[in-house]
Enzyme design. Structure first.
Site, PDB file in Angstrom:
ATOM      1  N   PRO A  24       0.949  -0.979  -0.077  1.00 44.72           N
ATOM      2  CA  PRO A  24       0.136  -0.196   0.013  1.00 44.72           C
ATOM      3  C   PRO A  24       0.883   1.016   0.088  1.00 44.72           C
ATOM      4  CG  PRO A  24       0.191  -0.808   2.189  1.00 44.72           C
ATOM      5  CD  PRO A  24       0.764  -1.925   1.219  1.00 44.72           C
ATOM      6  N   ALA A  26       0.414   5.642  -0.327  1.00 44.57           N
ATOM      7  CA  ALA A  26      -0.600   6.487  -0.356  1.00 44.57           C
ATOM      8  C   ALA A  26      -0.289   7.459  -1.666  1.00 44.57           C
ATOM      9  CB  ALA A  26      -0.313   7.626   0.715  1.00 44.57           C
ATOM     10  N   GLN A  78      -6.550  -0.885   3.450  1.00 39.65           N
ATOM     11  CA  GLN A  78      -5.641  -0.588   4.682  1.00 39.65           C
ATOM     12  C   GLN A  78      -6.106   0.477   5.327  1.00 39.65           C
ATOM     13  OE1 GLN A  78      -1.630   1.457   4.709  1.00 39.65           O
ATOM     14  NE2 GLN A  78      -0.943  -0.385   5.055  1.00 39.65           N
ATOM     15  N   CYS A 108       3.742   3.332   8.039  1.00 36.58           N
ATOM     16  CA  CYS A 108       4.161   4.682   7.453  1.00 36.58           C
ATOM     17  C   CYS A 108       5.031   5.685   8.382  1.00 36.58           C
ATOM     18  CB  CYS A 108       2.722   5.441   7.095  1.00 36.58           C
ATOM     19  SG  CYS A 108       2.954   7.106   6.292  1.00 36.58           S
ATOM     20  N   LYS A 147       0.755  -4.469   8.670  1.00 37.49           N
ATOM     21  CA  LYS A 147       1.974  -3.602   7.926  1.00 37.49           C
ATOM     22  C   LYS A 147       2.719  -2.785   8.929  1.00 37.49           C
ATOM     23  CE  LYS A 147       4.241  -2.494   4.023  1.00 37.49           C
ATOM     24  NZ  LYS A 147       5.221  -1.726   4.673  1.00 37.49           N
ATOM     25  N   ASN A 208       9.591  -7.032   3.002  1.00 42.89           N
ATOM     26  CA  ASN A 208       9.090  -5.606   2.431  1.00 42.89           C
ATOM     27  C   ASN A 208      10.533  -4.890   2.487  1.00 42.89           C
ATOM     28  OD1 ASN A 208       7.450  -2.707   2.837  1.00 42.89           O
ATOM     29  ND2 ASN A 208       8.048  -3.708   0.788  1.00 42.89           N
ATOM     30  N   GLY A 209      10.856  -4.388   1.380  1.00 38.85           N
ATOM     31  CA  GLY A 209      11.975  -3.466   1.430  1.00 38.85           C
ATOM     32  C   GLY A 209      13.085  -3.564   0.326  1.00 38.85           C
ATOM     33  N   ARG A 233       8.198   0.443  -3.932  1.00 39.09           N
ATOM     34  CA  ARG A 233       8.576   1.761  -4.942  1.00 39.09           C
ATOM     35  C   ARG A 233       9.027   0.898  -6.324  1.00 39.09           C
ATOM     36  NH1 ARG A 233      12.715   4.587  -1.319  1.00 39.09           N
ATOM     37  NH2 ARG A 233      12.720   2.521  -0.331  1.00 39.09           N
TER      38      ARG A 233
END
Length: 334
Positions: A24, A26, A78, A108, A147, A208-209, A233
């Site tokens: 997710p 934004a 989310q 976030c 998350k 993730n990452g 990304r």
């Protein structure tokens, strides 16, 4: 060591055949982008975070974020906030509007989110985390997922404790970004903490990452033992990364990189969907970030971006893109 695709991911009643998930993001993972990524091989796509405050539900931004028309199941929404009961009600509201999985944002790092003690700021208060997760899991019958990051700061990595809390509260999956809140997006993601989380809990753990290639995907899976990977990304301007990773991890031939015209076709279809969702005026503005990312992988992208970035009219934006990607007659064919 096994570098193959993990087995299908099970989240409550949902079976995700390809455990490659769109993170997710934004302002990025709206319905248009989610549908595109699913078509490109993502097994599950999470919506942009929607705030739990009911006073914000009627805004155009919130309504667009709840729009799931045309999406493949399961629908994963989310939510973000810091009040347990408000988050519980937001979960119920989203389920009533089509969500089949509720994901709670504790990842976030944005200042405007953390200033409200939401997002990754929540990881500082493990008692509040338990209250939130318990309240949301009790409030809905659909699976609840989490998350998060590895912790508030490099010296305060508490993802293992929070993952155990999550499992105890009934959360069905945790996704861990390999950075702390203090790191934001700086430096390299670390995966030791994710490996420790995987060892600590029995629910699925998603890594993730910085996962942007097949080699990196294999390294992360081997290092962490994760049940799946979440891509953020690296999918911006390159949604076909999911089909590349899926093929590579399954040992199949990796699809050739799409040529300029194919990229242009996907981009134009994406831009048209954005214009349709948000309206021509807002759509032109919202499409720009995606166009810039696509241009970054296009040989003539810099020059094309210079021409497109100032355009105010939707038809002109589409016409310039069709010309730049060699798609004469796109309008007639579309």
């Amino acid at each position: 060591m096994n570098h193959a695709m993990p087995p299908p991911l099970v989240i409550g009643p949902h079976r995700i055949e390809t455990p490659l998930l769109l993170a997710p993001m934004a302002g990025v993972t709206d319905r248009c982008f989610r549908i595109l990524c699913r078509r490109q091989g993502a097994g599950l796509c999470f919506s942009e975070m929607t705030h739990s405050d009911p006073r914000l539900r009627a805004t155009p931004k919130s309504r667009a974020r709840r729009d799931h028309e045309g999406e493949s199941a399961p629908i994963a929404a989310q939510i973000v906030g810091a009040e347990p009961e408000m988050l519980a009600r937001a979960a119920q509201y989203n389920v009533a509007h089509g969500a089949q999985i509720i994901d709670i944002n504790m990842g976030c790092p944005a200042k405007k989110v953390c200033r409200r003690e939401a997002g990754s700021a929540l990881m500082r208060d493990e008692r509040l985390v338990a209250r939130i997760l318990s309240a949301v899991a009790r409030a809905v019958t659909v699976p609840v997922t989490l998350k998060m990051r590895t912790g508030p700061a490099p010296g305060q990595r508490n993802a293992v404790r929070i993952a155990r809390i999550a499992e105890d509260c009934g959360v069905r999956m945790v996704s861990v970004h390999g950075r702390t809140r203090a790191d934001a997006y700086r430096g390299a993601a670390e995966f030791d903490t994710i490996a420790a989380v995987k060892q600590a809990v029995g629910i699925p753990v998603i890594a993730n990452g910085d996962i942007d290639s097949i080699d990196k995907a294999r390294q992360v899976l081997a290092h962490t033992g994760a049940d799946g990977l979440m891509i953020g990304r690296a999918a911006q301007g390159r949604p076909w990364i999911f089909r590349e990773l899926a093929a590579g991890l399954r040992g199949a031939p990796v699809p050739a990189a799409p040529d300029t015209r194919q990229v242009g076709r996907w981009l134009l279809a994406h831009v048209e969907a954005i214009h349709a969702l948000y309206g021509a005026e807002a759509g032109v503005r919202i499409a720009r970030k995606h166009i810039r990312w696509y241009c970054a992988v296009h040989a003539e992208g810099a020059a094309l971006w210079e021409r497109v970035c100032q355009v105010q009219q939707a038809p002109t934006q589409r016409a310039l893109l069709a010309e730049g990607f060699g798609l004469d007659g796109w309008a007639e064919a579309a």
